[in-house]
Scaffold this active site. Structure first.
Site, PDB file in Angstrom:
ATOM      1  N   GLY A   1       0.718  -1.172  -0.077  1.00 48.22           N
ATOM      2  CA  GLY A   1      -0.029  -0.108  -0.001  1.00 48.22           C
ATOM      3  C   GLY A   1       0.804   1.288   0.000  1.00 48.22           C
ATOM      4  N   GLN A   2       0.189   2.341   0.203  1.00 46.16           N
ATOM      5  CA  GLN A   2       0.756   3.737  -0.072  1.00 46.16           C
ATOM      6  C   GLN A   2       1.996   3.815   1.185  1.00 46.16           C
ATOM      7  OE1 GLN A   2      -0.995   7.033   1.232  1.00 46.16           O
ATOM      8  NE2 GLN A   2      -0.128   8.586  -0.041  1.00 46.16           N
TER       9      GLN A   2
ATOM     10  N   ARG B   1      -1.849  -8.674  -2.349  1.00 47.32           N
ATOM     11  CA  ARG B   1      -1.409  -8.888  -3.987  1.00 47.32           C
ATOM     12  C   ARG B   1      -0.393  -9.858  -3.991  1.00 47.32           C
ATOM     13  NH1 ARG B   1       0.105  -3.221  -5.455  1.00 47.32           N
ATOM     14  NH2 ARG B   1       1.016  -4.136  -7.314  1.00 47.32           N
TER      15      ARG B   1
ATOM     16  N   TYR C   1     -15.015   3.984   8.488  1.00 43.81           N
ATOM     17  CA  TYR C   1     -13.501   3.974   8.722  1.00 43.81           C
ATOM     18  C   TYR C   1     -13.236   4.521  10.132  1.00 43.81           C
ATOM     19  CZ  TYR C   1      -8.698   5.526   7.720  1.00 43.81           C
ATOM     20  OH  TYR C   1      -7.395   5.717   7.695  1.00 43.81           O
TER      21      TYR C   1
ATOM     22  N   ASP D   1      -3.942 -12.518   3.314  1.00 45.49           N
ATOM     23  CA  ASP D   1      -5.137 -11.989   3.662  1.00 45.49           C
ATOM     24  C   ASP D   1      -5.117 -11.978   5.028  1.00 45.49           C
ATOM     25  OD1 ASP D   1      -7.540 -11.178   4.385  1.00 45.49           O
ATOM     26  OD2 ASP D   1      -8.842 -12.413   2.494  1.00 45.49           O
TER      27      ASP D   1
HETATM   28  N1  SER Z   1      -5.695   9.588   4.578  1.00 50.44           N
HETATM   29  C1  SER Z   1      -6.966   8.641   5.160  1.00 50.44           C
HETATM   30  C2  SER Z   1      -8.313   8.750   4.314  1.00 50.44           C
HETATM   31  O1  SER Z   1      -8.366   9.844   3.633  1.00 50.44           O
HETATM   32  C3  SER Z   1      -7.178   9.175   6.482  1.00 50.44           C
HETATM   33  O2  SER Z   1      -6.527   8.578   7.417  1.00 50.44           O
HETATM   34  O3  SER Z   1      -9.071   7.897   4.428  1.00 50.44           O
END
Ligand code: SER
Length: 311
Positions: free
Chosen positions: A11-12, A36, A140, A51
């Site tokens: 990921g980022q 992946r 989230y 996973d």
């Molecule tokens: N960068 C994240 C988002 O925008 C925030 O934790 O979901």
């Protein structure tokens, strides 16, 4: 920290973090795990497709690599999470639960990123304290608060060495963010170079905390290397390198690309999420307890982003 397993490694955050971990701790001591298949040209020699909701495989991989630390990055971000809250819960909460259980059983330290998303509309917006009201209105955010509380619980109840930060929007050039609300602050640099203009899905005057990825990577390593006796907050520390709105970015980019222009086409879903998050957090607890000290401000980040992306 000597031997490290990273989940969500492609990921980022993971893409930058794994490179730095290999530099500091050695390629032998870093295992990258991601849903992946191993990407072509992946930096590290140790790689497993995983996973994190598959508890059995997660446990077996961890036991066999024998790390002393898990850096648990696997997560769904805020905007994607509003489209699929069920998937978000499964990965963000059940995946973290598996990580905590493995850390408990194998006696490992565990880093988990929380987020500015762990706050909500009733949280003080400016100077957001380390300990304050956390009633987020996104799937989230709910998952991040649950994660913070679980980390606290595992530390107090089982003595698991859990540590975490509330990351702001993270800006980087190696890997794109995967569907967050703060992503505009990454996309803007790509479009500035490609088109000389950008249309922002976040409105003018919307301030959010942000940080450049090299500071975020240092932050993870510094926190995990910090003296545990100094750490009072075990759920997650507020961290931020800067706070700005899209028009501040426009001015910063214009210092390097004078003809750059910005307009707006606000996305109501992501705007509502951004409106529920802090404008600017208080990061003094992180500074005091483990020496958090970010290096990049907006102009320094803009200069580096534009140079690196141009290459
Ligand atoms: N960068 C994240 C988002 O925008 C925030 O934790 O979901």
């Amino acid at each position: 920290m000597k031997r490290i397993l990273v989940t969500g490694a492609t990921g980022q955050i993971g893409t930058d973090l794994v490179e730095k971990l290999i530099e500091v701790y050695g390629d032998d001591n870093v295992l990258s795990c991601s849903r992946r298949e191993r990407p072509e040209n992946w930096v590290g020699k140790h790689y497993e497709s995983l996973d994190v909701t598959d508890a059995k495989r997660f446990f077996e991989i961890t036991k066999s690599f024998a790390p002393d630390t898990i850096l648990h990055l696997a997560a769904v971000l805020s905007a994607v999470g509003e489209d699929n809250p069920q998937l978000l819960w499964d990965i963000n909460v059940n995946g973290l639960y598996n990580s905590l259980e493995i850390a408990r059983e194998l006696d490992l330290a565990l880093f988990v990123p929380s987020s500015i998303g762990a706050f909500g509309p009733s949280t003080p917006k400016v100077g957001t304290p380390q300990t304050t009201i956390q009633r987020p209105t996104t799937a989230y955010g709910v998952s991040k608060v649950a994660g913070e509380l679980l980390c606290d619980y595992y530390y107090k109840r089982f003595g698991v060495d859990t540590r975490g930060v509330r990351f702001p929007g993270l800006i980087s050039y190696k890997a794109l963010p995967g569907g967050g609300t703060t992503d505009y602050a990454v996309h803007i640099y790509y479009d500035a170079l490609k088109k000389g203009s950008y249309t922002s899905f976040i409105g003018e005057g919307t301030y959010m905390d942000m940080m450049y990825m090299p500071d975020a990577v240092d932050c993870i390593i510094d926190l995990m290397e910090a003296d545990p006796s100094k750490l009072i907050d075990r759920n997650a520390f507020n961290v931020s390198g800067m706070s700005f709105d899209p028009s501040d970015m426009e001015k910063s980019i214009q210092k390097f690309i004078p003809g750059f222009s910005l307009d707006y086409d606000v996305d109501p879903v992501r705007q509502a999420i951004a409106d529920s998050w802090p404008d600017k957090m208080d990061v003094s607890a992180a500074r005091e307890q483990w020496g958090f000290d970010p290096k990049y401000d907006l102009d320094a980040m803009t200069k580096d982003m534009l140079e690196k992306l141009a290459e």
